[in-house]
Design an enzyme around this catalytic site. Structure first.
Site, short mmCIF file in Angstrom:
data_model
loop_
_atom_site.label_atom_id
_atom_site.label_comp_id
_atom_site.label_asym_id
_atom_site.label_seq_id
_atom_site.Cartn_x
_atom_site.Cartn_y
_atom_site.Cartn_z
N ASP A 1 0.82 -1.22 0.00
CA ASP A 1 0.00 0.00 0.00
C ASP A 1 0.85 1.27 0.00
O ASP A 1 2.07 1.22 0.20
CB ASP A 1 -0.90 -0.03 1.24
N GLU B 1 2.26 4.99 -4.27
CA GLU B 1 2.29 5.90 -5.43
C GLU B 1 3.64 6.61 -5.51
O GLU B 1 4.06 6.87 -6.63
CB GLU B 1 1.14 6.91 -5.32
N ASP C 1 -8.77 3.13 -2.81
CA ASP C 1 -9.79 3.57 -1.85
C ASP C 1 -11.03 4.06 -2.61
O ASP C 1 -10.92 4.90 -3.50
CB ASP C 1 -9.25 4.71 -0.98
C1 GLC Z 1 -4.88 3.42 2.70
C2 GLC Z 1 -5.30 2.15 2.01
C3 GLC Z 1 -6.40 1.49 2.80
C4 GLC Z 1 -5.90 1.20 4.22
C5 GLC Z 1 -5.43 2.48 4.87
C6 GLC Z 1 -4.77 2.24 6.21
O1 GLC Z 1 -5.89 4.35 2.69
O2 GLC Z 1 -5.69 2.40 0.69
O3 GLC Z 1 -6.82 0.31 2.18
O4 GLC Z 1 -6.92 0.64 4.97
O5 GLC Z 1 -4.48 3.13 4.04
O6 GLC Z 1 -3.68 1.41 6.09
#
Ligand code: GLC
Length: 659
Positions: free
Chosen positions: A305, A308, A418
């Site tokens: 995650d 980017e 998201d």
């Molecule tokens: C980001 C991710 C999401 C996750 C959050 C906390 O927003 O896209 O899926 O739950 O971070 O880690």
């Protein structure tokens, strides 16, 4: 036929795996100009397919899109950039051809936005490779393109099961409760996701020893129930003395540098972080090997995650902003100053200027991040994929990432980033699927029920009825939103039946997935790809063909208990209240209004086709291929792909049997 045109000195993105000689012909279809733009003049009826993870419809005409991987959780119709950049399009109409703009930086696709009759594609600099693909039809163009970019990632079989995730599961007991509650409610489950809270102060490759005192035992106990734990790994590495990943990265120069040659600092969940230089092969290898910290505890899947990479703020911009705010607040703030103030604060997060401030070490050359921005997430997933291929070569590991570029499809899947608990985001997810498949991303799906905002039971039911067809089928929600585990809802029995139907369909979904991956094909197609002569089919953008046998037409509107569906040929309408309660009805080609009650799954089987359909089970390990029945038109056969679901799949795998 594929032709390659090289402009300037392109950065090697590694999206393409086949070596093709550059052509010296004049570029076909597009006009070029001295600003580095590529212009195409549309015929009135031309359709533009593609761009992968982007907003708006299946036909991309009528908006301006910008490939710039961007953490954009609040995206409405006016967004321009989302989490991935997939610069492949097919123009279908007077002339039908594909075009891939292989470019690591920011590139704009003005598809009839400035001028309705014109498409103008403009990269930030004139250093790129353009591939032009011609073929018999859209499917042939896709197949050629996919051959060019290499085989799509194949996940383990268990990854096709239902997954439960939530940002905010606080400790081991909560994870055990989630498993237990699913069992008690009869909801099948194959995975529980661990969001950032399992880590010690959000430090990658650590486990909070108070909240999760024995992750290995937890993983083992869960596996005994058929449930895999899937932890998150974030891109940023917390700056903290004594933390080995931070200290090794500093020592060996594995982090991105600022212009002065110091490790660049940004702020994300852990607070201040350095970003691993995933474009440097040594750093990639080093970071990838860290996943073994978790695989040695029995972990077999990961989600990558914030890659980017997302940057909430940088220190100097925050300092400047605070200074300006102090000045503004010390004076009598007028309305213009007020908006300047709110704009400045909002502009800290994901500020484009920050991406000009750090550099990658590419074979000893310092490359500015913004020139290669869209490759960062792809190389993070690559680092994990390549390392784990060595660490546990005997099995497939589940990987999916938030950010991506074409090429990342070889290393893992992606989730669609998201989203919100909005009805429009069901449709948005569905409309991305064919474009993602065109770009090689087969293992994908949305945060079912919506990530941000509060969900409702009816929204969740409709979302399930759509997502149960996507390879990645995960319920995920954000901290602070209403809990959306299915056992929390009034009619949890109906939700359980819908998830069970997913399990009955897994043999089919897995088989279609493998066939698509091995043959460079799409799983989800716009209707027009299979019915090119049908003018009506070209306009349908809320139904999809799934594999070679199905058509789906989900509900994505509040309080709708039915919808209009267009059938491009005669089809069998299938209604399911459960895996056993099934009725079918043949419907002729044409428009139909179809009732779809909240607790019923409706889909269509194409004329003279049948699909394999299993029994309701608690998890994928209990799926028995020997008890499959055929559902569909009588006396029709199905070509089933099946394997052990675990070992890596060779390119020439031929595990097909007739059913
Ligand atoms: C980001 C991710 C999401 C996750 C959050 C906390 O927003 O896209 O899926 O739950 O971070 O880690």
């Amino acid at each position: 036929m594929i032709k390659k045109y090289v402009y300037g000195t392109p950065f090697p993105t590694e999206a393409v795996v086949k070596d093709i000689e550059a052509s010296d012909d004049k570029l076909s279809f597009f006009e070029t100009d001295d600003k580095g733009s590529f212009t195409y003049t549309f015929a009135e009826d031309d359709i533009v397919y593609g761009l992968g993870e982007q907003i708006r419809g299946i036909n991309k005409r009528g908006w301006q899109y910008v490939s710039w991987n961007y953490d954009n959780p609040n995206h409405h119709e006016d967004a321009r950039s989302l989490y991935g950049s997939h610069n492949f399009i097919i123009i279908s109409g007077k002339q039908t051809f594909g075009a891939f703009f292989d470019y690591a930086g920011e590139i704009e696709f003005d598809i009839g936005y400035t001028k309705r009759s014109e498409m103008k594609i403009t990269p930030k600099t004139s250093d790129l490779i353009v591939y032009i693909i011609t073929g018999d039809n859209e499917k042939d163009i896709v197949k050629q393109f996919r051959g060019l970019i290499g085989r799509s990632y194949i996940p383990p079989f268990w990854a096709f099961g239902y997954g439960q995730s939530r940002w905010g599961y606080k400790n081991e007991q909560e994870i055990r409760d989630v498993a237990q509650q699913h069992k008690a409610a009869g909801i099948p489950l194959d995975s529980i996701y661990l969001d950032i809270d399992y880590m010690e102060r959000y430090k990658d490759f650590t486990v909070d020893s108070e909240l999760f005192p024995n992750l290995e035992k937890l993983a083992e106990d869960m596996k005994a129930q058929g449930i895999y734990l899937v932890p998150i790994i974030d891109a940023g590495v917390k700056i903290e003395d004594g933390y080995d990943v931070y200290e090794e990265g500093v020592r060996d120069n594995y982090f991105c540098k600022n212009a002065e040659g110091d490790d660049f600092v940004g702020a994300v969940w852990p607070g201040k972080v350095h970003f691993p230089d995933f474009l440097n092969p040594e750093a990639r290898k080093w970071f990838g090997n860290k996943y073994s910290v978790l695989t040695s505890l029995g972990i077999e899947g990961f989600w990558n995650d914030m890659n980017e990479p997302a940057i909430f703020y940088t220190e100097d911009r925050l300092k400047d902003t605070c200074a300006k705010i102090e000045k503004l607040t010390s004076e009598n703030m007028g309305i213009n100053e007020f908006f300047e103030f709110t704009g400045m604060v909002a502009g800290l997060n994901g500020n484009k200027g920050d991406y000009d401030k750090f550099y990658h070490n590419v074979n000893g050359r310092m490359v500015k991040h913004s020139d290669v921005h869209n490759l960062y997430g792809m190389n993070m997933t690559r680092s994990a994929f390549e390392a784990l291929r060595e660490i546990c070569p005997e099995k497939r590991t589940l990987f999916f990432s938030r950010s991506s570029y074409i090429g990342a499809h070889r290393y893992g899947g992606i989730w669609q980033g998201d989203n919100k608990s909005w009805w429009s985001h069901i449709l948005q997810s569905m409309q991305q699927l064919p474009a993602l498949n065109m770009a090689g991303f087969l293992f994908t799906g949305s945060d079912t029920g919506g990530f941000g905002c509060d969900t409702t039971e009816d929204l969740m039911m409709r979302w399930l009825q759509y997502s149960l067809f996507t390879p990645l089928f995960r319920n995920h929600s954000a901290l602070g939103t209403r809990g959306q585990e299915l056992y929390r809802f009034g009619n949890k029995g109906a939700a359980a039946e819908i998830v069970k139907i997913r399990y009955c369909l897994i043999p089919y979904l897995y088989s279609e997935y493998l066939k698509a991956a091995l043959n460079d094909e799409m799983i989800f197609k716009p209707l027009a790809f299979d019915f090119p002569e049908d003018e009506m089919a070209k306009q349908v953008d809320d139904q999809l063909l799934l594999g070679n046998e199905l058509m789906i037409a989900p509900i994505y509107k509040q309080n709708a208990f039915g919808r209009y569906v267009y059938l491009p040929e005669e089809m069998l309408l299938v209604r399911m209240k459960s895996c056993e309660n099934i009725t079918t009805e043949v419907l002729p080609k044409g428009h139909h209004y179809v009732d779809i009650p909240l607790d019923e799954l409706v889909f269509f089987i194409r004329k003279n086709k049948a699909i394999p359909f299993g029994k309701a089970v608690e998890h994928t390990a209990a799926i028995d291929k020997n008890t499959l029945r055929l559902l569909g038109y009588p006396d029709c056969l199905y070509e089933l792909y099946s394997d052990d679901g675990y070992s890596p799949v060779p390119d020439n795998s031929l595990n097909i049997s007739m059913l």
